[in-house]
Design an enzyme around this catalytic site. Structure first.
Site, PDB file in Angstrom:
ATOM      1  N   CYS A  73       0.794  -1.238   0.000  1.00 33.29           N
ATOM      2  CA  CYS A  73       0.000   0.000   0.000  1.00 33.29           C
ATOM      3  C   CYS A  73       0.825   1.287   0.000  1.00 33.29           C
ATOM      4  O   CYS A  73       0.575   2.195  -0.794  1.00 33.29           O
ATOM      5  CB  CYS A  73      -0.891   0.066   1.241  1.00 33.29           C
ATOM      6  SG  CYS A  73      -1.437  -1.510   1.877  1.00 33.29           S
ATOM      7  N   GLU A  79      -3.707  -0.925 -10.456  1.00 35.66           N
ATOM      8  CA  GLU A  79      -2.924   0.159  -9.853  1.00 35.66           C
ATOM      9  C   GLU A  79      -1.575   0.317 -10.556  1.00 35.66           C
ATOM     10  O   GLU A  79      -1.148   1.438 -10.864  1.00 35.66           O
ATOM     11  CB  GLU A  79      -2.723  -0.122  -8.357  1.00 35.66           C
ATOM     12  CG  GLU A  79      -4.041  -0.036  -7.593  1.00 35.66           C
ATOM     13  CD  GLU A  79      -3.937  -0.283  -6.100  1.00 35.66           C
ATOM     14  OE1 GLU A  79      -4.866   0.094  -5.378  1.00 35.66           O
ATOM     15  OE2 GLU A  79      -2.949  -0.869  -5.623  1.00 35.66           O
ATOM     16  N   HIS A 132     -19.617  23.366  -1.381  1.00 29.65           N
ATOM     17  CA  HIS A 132     -19.540  23.838  -2.758  1.00 29.65           C
ATOM     18  C   HIS A 132     -18.302  24.696  -2.978  1.00 29.65           C
ATOM     19  O   HIS A 132     -17.978  25.497  -2.106  1.00 29.65           O
ATOM     20  CB  HIS A 132     -20.805  24.657  -3.054  1.00 29.65           C
ATOM     21  CG  HIS A 132     -20.930  25.035  -4.478  1.00 29.65           C
ATOM     22  ND1 HIS A 132     -21.204  24.125  -5.472  1.00 29.65           N
ATOM     23  CD2 HIS A 132     -20.789  26.242  -5.093  1.00 29.65           C
ATOM     24  CE1 HIS A 132     -21.246  24.747  -6.637  1.00 29.65           C
ATOM     25  NE2 HIS A 132     -20.991  26.033  -6.429  1.00 29.65           N
TER      26      HIS A 132
HETATM   27  P1  NDP Z   1      -6.848 -10.070  -7.076  1.00 35.41           P
HETATM   28  O1  NDP Z   1      -7.374 -11.314  -6.519  1.00 35.41           O
HETATM   29  O2  NDP Z   1      -7.493  -8.768  -6.767  1.00 35.41           O
HETATM   30  O3  NDP Z   1      -6.787 -10.182  -8.668  1.00 35.41           O
HETATM   31  C1  NDP Z   1      -6.186 -11.280  -9.300  1.00 35.41           C
HETATM   32  C2  NDP Z   1      -6.288 -11.104 -10.792  1.00 35.41           C
HETATM   33  O4  NDP Z   1      -5.637 -12.197 -11.435  1.00 35.41           O
HETATM   34  C3  NDP Z   1      -7.730 -11.089 -11.289  1.00 35.41           C
HETATM   35  O5  NDP Z   1      -7.850 -10.214 -12.368  1.00 35.41           O
HETATM   36  C4  NDP Z   1      -7.906 -12.541 -11.741  1.00 35.41           C
HETATM   37  O6  NDP Z   1      -8.865 -12.698 -12.733  1.00 35.41           O
HETATM   38  C5  NDP Z   1      -6.540 -12.840 -12.318  1.00 35.41           C
HETATM   39  N1  NDP Z   1      -6.280 -14.268 -12.369  1.00 35.41           N
HETATM   40  C6  NDP Z   1      -6.228 -15.128 -11.317  1.00 35.41           C
HETATM   41  N2  NDP Z   1      -5.991 -16.380 -11.764  1.00 35.41           N
HETATM   42  C7  NDP Z   1      -5.906 -16.300 -13.114  1.00 35.41           C
HETATM   43  C8  NDP Z   1      -5.703 -17.264 -14.138  1.00 35.41           C
HETATM   44  N3  NDP Z   1      -5.512 -18.559 -13.856  1.00 35.41           N
HETATM   45  N4  NDP Z   1      -5.681 -16.841 -15.415  1.00 35.41           N
HETATM   46  C9  NDP Z   1      -5.871 -15.533 -15.713  1.00 35.41           C
HETATM   47  N5  NDP Z   1      -6.071 -14.573 -14.783  1.00 35.41           N
HETATM   48  C10 NDP Z   1      -6.096 -14.964 -13.497  1.00 35.41           C
HETATM   49  O7  NDP Z   1      -5.325 -10.089  -6.696  1.00 35.41           O
HETATM   50  P2  NDP Z   1      -4.194  -8.989  -6.676  1.00 35.41           P
HETATM   51  O8  NDP Z   1      -2.967  -9.774  -6.940  1.00 35.41           O
HETATM   52  O9  NDP Z   1      -4.502  -7.836  -7.565  1.00 35.41           O
HETATM   53  O10 NDP Z   1      -4.257  -8.452  -5.181  1.00 35.41           O
HETATM   54  C11 NDP Z   1      -4.307  -9.349  -4.088  1.00 35.41           C
HETATM   55  C12 NDP Z   1      -5.122  -8.775  -2.970  1.00 35.41           C
HETATM   56  O11 NDP Z   1      -4.380  -7.757  -2.318  1.00 35.41           O
HETATM   57  C13 NDP Z   1      -6.419  -8.092  -3.393  1.00 35.41           C
HETATM   58  O12 NDP Z   1      -7.493  -8.973  -3.537  1.00 35.41           O
HETATM   59  C14 NDP Z   1      -6.636  -7.122  -2.288  1.00 35.41           C
HETATM   60  O13 NDP Z   1      -7.343  -7.798  -1.269  1.00 35.41           O
HETATM   61  C15 NDP Z   1      -5.240  -6.766  -1.838  1.00 35.41           C
HETATM   62  N6  NDP Z   1      -4.841  -5.441  -2.340  1.00 35.41           N
HETATM   63  C16 NDP Z   1      -5.515  -4.335  -1.920  1.00 35.41           C
HETATM   64  C17 NDP Z   1      -5.176  -3.098  -2.392  1.00 35.41           C
HETATM   65  C18 NDP Z   1      -5.948  -1.907  -1.958  1.00 35.41           C
HETATM   66  O14 NDP Z   1      -6.629  -1.971  -0.943  1.00 35.41           O
HETATM   67  N7  NDP Z   1      -5.899  -0.784  -2.698  1.00 35.41           N
HETATM   68  C19 NDP Z   1      -4.063  -2.902  -3.326  1.00 35.41           C
HETATM   69  C20 NDP Z   1      -3.439  -4.128  -3.705  1.00 35.41           C
HETATM   70  C21 NDP Z   1      -3.810  -5.340  -3.215  1.00 35.41           C
HETATM   71  P3  NDP Z   1     -10.425 -12.932 -12.366  1.00 35.41           P
HETATM   72  O15 NDP Z   1     -10.967 -11.651 -11.881  1.00 35.41           O
HETATM   73  O16 NDP Z   1     -10.998 -13.412 -13.625  1.00 35.41           O
HETATM   74  O17 NDP Z   1     -10.421 -14.007 -11.292  1.00 35.41           O
END
Ligand code: NDP
Length: 453
Positions: free
Chosen positions: A45, A178, A429
């Site tokens: 973060c 991000e 505003h």
């Molecule tokens: P996420 O779970 O948010 O996203 C994972 C991404 O990878 C999705 O787009 C998913 O697609 C894709 N994916 C997963 N498996 C495959 C596959 N086999 N083939 C193709 N695409 C795939 O994970 P992140 O790594 O972005 O972040 C992890 C966690 O960290 C988040 O869930 C969040 O909780 C936390 N985080 C929070 C932040 C914040 O509060 N601002 C910032 C960064 C992280 P699909 O959607 O289709 O499953």
């Protein structure tokens, strides 16, 4: 027992738990093998937000001309950004350590492993504790495709020697979206490859659609409905083969495809702590594991992987065990933000999950700043309102300052504010936020074929 409480992991969850428990008078030990503050402070973060800010400054420099500034944008010095970020992160590391010392916790810069349900090996030292908290967090994962080891993950993205000229980011969750904003904003040719039709699965559809449009406006090249097939090294570059049979030649491939709990090497079986097949530690509503004196908090439980949730859990466990204030953390209506460019702030349910009869209010507009800057940037705000009780069930925003605005509105949602409460609130505003209290025209009703748009 050597300690009343031993905490494994010095990230957001573990530090809060150790500090509060020590403040309640418990004899507390805490072990951290890598860096104090964990993912959020070091490789999550905090540094991410500095990098988003860097990208936004570049865009703001372009926007300044509309306001009369003869400002040329110039080039970006990646090394200077990383050095400034590192300096601030090491200051925060120091604060985290100091907080623990001041609270009277014993600090171990070592890895901890279970020997049995009350005994740990901490860097070769045998330590016993009445209660143990597992707060080891998670780590980014790669997809299992040929050449996956040639790609980087978010841990690496914070220490790159240079900004890549061309980057392919895989995934469209928080991290992917991000970093797409960061790299595109800092001048890299940025590709986003994802298997859904729109980014950010699970978020409100209107936001997802508008985010896709705005990312394209920021020159991010979107590849929806696409998955990666393989990565090959081509000199210093990478050749990424995609499911649509196309090939991308880039300098770097970045897997932002989810995270997995850090349980390897803990020897949880020796303590009778059960996990899900994903490795996530199974906990009950009090965050107790299958071994009742052992608790798990934060990302290692894979419940809701957000820093403020982790710290709230650490605090609640410490208060419950040692503060005579038993309580649980509610995961309902947890507000969250995505620091995309522009960012998203959201709390409560989406239109897709709203009960039939819910009233939907949507507004889209070009914010004041961009009427003059000339940038084609838009803001979207949306309220989901219960059709029977008039309670605001969901607040969703994409646009500048969305995380700051939605944090405040989350209080209203948690307190059960109605649309009538929003309507009788006087706006500030001129702000974008005032639109949330002046949304008079209902856009549609969930489950009805109607459009007042
Ligand atoms: P996420 O779970 O948010 O996203 C994972 C991404 O990878 C999705 O787009 C998913 O697609 C894709 N994916 C997963 N498996 C495959 C596959 N086999 N083939 C193709 N695409 C795939 O994970 P992140 O790594 O972005 O972040 C992890 C966690 O960290 C988040 O869930 C969040 O909780 C936390 N985080 C929070 C932040 C914040 O509060 N601002 C910032 C960064 C992280 P699909 O959607 O289709 O499953």
């Amino acid at each position: 027992m050597d300690f009343d409480l031993f905490v494994i992991g010095g990230g957001s969850a573990g530090v809060r738990c150790a500090r509060i428990a020590a403040g309640h008078g418990a004899r507390v030990g805490v072990a951290e093998a890598r860096f104090w503050g964990g993912t959020c402070v070091n490789i999550g973060c905090v540094p991410k937000k500095f990098m988003v800010m860097a990208a936004e400054y570049g865009l703001a420099a372009e926007d300044a001309a509309g306001f009369g500034w003869d400002a040329a944008k110039g080039s970006h010095n990646w090394g200077r950004l990383i050095a400034a970020k590192d300096k601030e992160i090491s200051r925060l590391n120091g604060i985290y350590q100091r907080l623990l010392h001041q609270a009277g916790a014993s600090v171990f810069e070592a890895r901890a492993t279970f020997i049995d349900a009350h005994t740990l090996d901490v860097g070769g030292q045998r330590i016993t504790a009445e209660r143990i908290v597992i707060a080891t967090g998670g780590h980014p994962t790669r997809l299992e495709i040929p050449g996956a080891e040639l790609g980087i993950v978010s841990d690496d993205a914070f220490y790159l020697p240079d900004c890549p000229k061309r980057i392919a980011i895989i995934g469209s969750g928080y991290i992917a979206v991000e970093f797409a904003g960061i790299f595109a904003g800092l001048g890299a040719e940025t590709h986003l490859i994802y298997r859904q039709p729109l980014p950010l699965r699970g978020f409100d559809e209107d936001l997802r659609l508008m985010l896709a449009e705005q990312m394209q406006g920021n020159k991010v090249i979107l590849h929806p409905d696409t998955t990666p097939v393989s990565i090959m090294a081509e000199g210093d570059g990478r050749r990424l083969a995609l499911s649509d049979c196309s090939v991308l030649d880039v300098d770097m491939v970045f897997f932002a495809t989810g995270r997995a709990p850090n349980v390897a090497g803990l020897n949880l079986a020796a303590a009778g702590v059960k996990t899900k097949p994903s490795g996530a530690v199974i906990v009950d509503d009090n965050l107790a594991t299958s071994a009742p004196h052992i608790y798990a908090i934060g990302d290692v439980t894979d419940l809701l992987n957000l820093t403020p949730v982790a710290t709230a859990e650490g605090h609640a466990v410490a208060d419950t065990l040692f503060g005579n204030k038993p309580r649980q953390v509610s995961l309902a209506n947890v507000p969250t933000a995505v620091f995309s460019i522009p960012p998203i702030g959201t709390v409560g349910i989406t239109e897709e999950h709203a009960p039939v009869g819910s009233k939907i209010f949507v507004t889209k507009f070009k914010p004041m700043r961009h009427q003059i800057s000339g940038r084609q940037r838009f803001t979207l705000m949306k309220l989901v309102v219960d059709g029977v009780t008039d309670k605001v069930l969901g607040v969703h925003m994409l646009g500048e300052d969305a995380p700051e605005i939605v944090q405040g509105l989350a209080v209203a949602v948690i307190a059960g504010a109605t649309k009538a409460d929003f309507d009788r609130t006087i706006g500030i505003h001129p702000t974008a936020a005032e639109e949330f209290v002046t949304l008079r025209t209902q856009t549609r009703v969930v489950g009805q074929e109607m459009a007042a748009e």
